[in-house]
Design an enzyme around this catalytic site. Structure first.
Site, PDB file in Angstrom:
ATOM      1  CG  HIS A 178      -1.915  -1.076   1.316  1.00  0.00           C
ATOM      2  ND1 HIS A 178      -2.104  -1.857   2.432  1.00  0.00           N
ATOM      3  CD2 HIS A 178      -2.816  -1.514   0.404  1.00  0.00           C
ATOM      4  CE1 HIS A 178      -3.075  -2.735   2.197  1.00  0.00           C
ATOM      5  NE2 HIS A 178      -3.515  -2.551   0.977  1.00  0.00           N
ATOM      6  CE  LYS A 224     -11.347  -7.193   2.123  1.00  0.00           C
ATOM      7  NZ  LYS A 224     -10.303  -6.225   1.719  1.00  0.00           N
ATOM      8  CB  SER A 247      -4.403  -6.707   4.456  1.00  0.00           C
ATOM      9  OG  SER A 247      -4.070  -5.436   3.970  1.00  0.00           O
TER      10      SER A 247
HETATM   11  O1  PNS Z   1      -9.292  -2.551   0.596  1.00  0.00           O
HETATM   12  P1  PNS Z   1     -10.674  -2.971   0.216  1.00  0.00           P
HETATM   13  O2  PNS Z   1     -11.318  -3.740   1.359  1.00  0.00           O
HETATM   14  O3  PNS Z   1     -10.722  -3.733  -1.071  1.00  0.00           O
HETATM   15  O4  PNS Z   1     -11.512  -1.599   0.024  1.00  0.00           O
HETATM   16  C1  PNS Z   1     -12.848  -1.605  -0.386  1.00  0.00           C
HETATM   17  C2  PNS Z   1     -13.463  -0.217  -0.226  1.00  0.00           C
HETATM   18  C3  PNS Z   1     -13.445   0.217   1.220  1.00  0.00           C
HETATM   19  C4  PNS Z   1     -12.680   0.774  -1.078  1.00  0.00           C
HETATM   20  C5  PNS Z   1     -14.941  -0.327  -0.764  1.00  0.00           C
HETATM   21  O5  PNS Z   1     -15.600  -1.312  -0.058  1.00  0.00           O
HETATM   22  C6  PNS Z   1     -15.683   1.003  -0.658  1.00  0.00           C
HETATM   23  O6  PNS Z   1     -15.447   1.911  -1.427  1.00  0.00           O
HETATM   24  N1  PNS Z   1     -16.609   1.100   0.324  1.00  0.00           N
HETATM   25  C7  PNS Z   1     -17.412   2.280   0.530  1.00  0.00           C
HETATM   26  C8  PNS Z   1     -18.870   2.037   0.087  1.00  0.00           C
HETATM   27  C9  PNS Z   1     -19.012   2.253  -1.413  1.00  0.00           C
HETATM   28  O7  PNS Z   1     -18.783   3.328  -1.931  1.00  0.00           O
HETATM   29  N2  PNS Z   1     -19.434   1.184  -2.111  1.00  0.00           N
HETATM   30  C10 PNS Z   1     -19.641   1.244  -3.543  1.00  0.00           C
HETATM   31  C11 PNS Z   1     -18.393   0.866  -4.324  1.00  0.00           C
HETATM   32  S1  PNS Z   1     -18.026  -0.862  -4.169  1.00  0.00           S
END
Ligand code: PNS
Length: 158
Positions: A16, A40, A127
């Site tokens: 990251h 998660k 991770s």
């Molecule tokens: O590191 P990750 O777990 O792959 O990150 C995922 C994350 C947090 C970027 C994604 O779940 C997110 O953007 N969540 C906020 C809610 C949202 O906007 N959802 C619509 C797009 S999937």
């Protein structure tokens, strides 16, 4: 150019960090936006994750670490940011990333997702792998930044 690097970062790895350093070269301002991923179960709380990443980038004025709730595109609008930065490692990342990029665009057509490739030594770092090694009391010092390593050692009594 204002970029947003979103993720759950549980925990933040050197992979990251590598992406942040690359993105910071072309973003005037880069927000590291830490969120919950509803799919998660997290090891560290949102506050702990933000705190650790802030320690990593202390002194870098153009890198801002925050948490957000709700939709990523709404958070981006509040920051006047149009570019989502995501790291791509192996082909296995592709489908999930592609879906997420389209989901975000379908909600707000003004956002663009920029995929970046980390340095080759981080291609297989995740991770999940870090959590697994730390849980089993292995050495993660070459995989995560120092503030994260410290928290993992405390958490798992390594
Ligand atoms: O590191 P990750 O777990 O792959 O990150 C995922 C994350 C947090 C970027 C994604 O779940 C997110 O953007 N969540 C906020 C809610 C949202 O906007 N959802 C619509 C797009 S999937």
């Amino acid at each position: 150019m204002t970029g947003v690097y979103p993720g759950s970062f549980d925990p933040f790895t050197l992979g990251h960090k590598d992406i942040v350093e690359r993105a910071a070269k072309f973003c005037d301002k880069l927000y590291i936006a830490v969120s919950e991923n509803i799919n998660k179960k997290h090891l560290f709380t949102l506050e702990e994750r933000v705190e650790m990443i802030r320690e990593v980038f202390a002194g870098n004025d153009n890198i801002i670490v925050e948490s957000f709730n709700g939709l990523l595109v709404d958070y981006m609008q509040s920051k006047k940011a149009a570019y989502i930065i995501r790291g791509l490692r192996a082909v296995s990342d592709f489908e999930y990333e592609f879906q997420m990029a389209f989901a975000n665009r379908s909600i707000n057509n003004n956002v663009e997702t920029i995929f970046m490739v980390p340095g080759s030594r981080y291609l297989f770092l995740s991770s999940t792998i870090v959590r697994d090694i730390a849980y089993n009391k292995g050495d993660v010092s070459s995989l995560v930044p120092e503030p994260v390593c410290k928290r993992l050692i405390e958490k798992y009594n390594i």
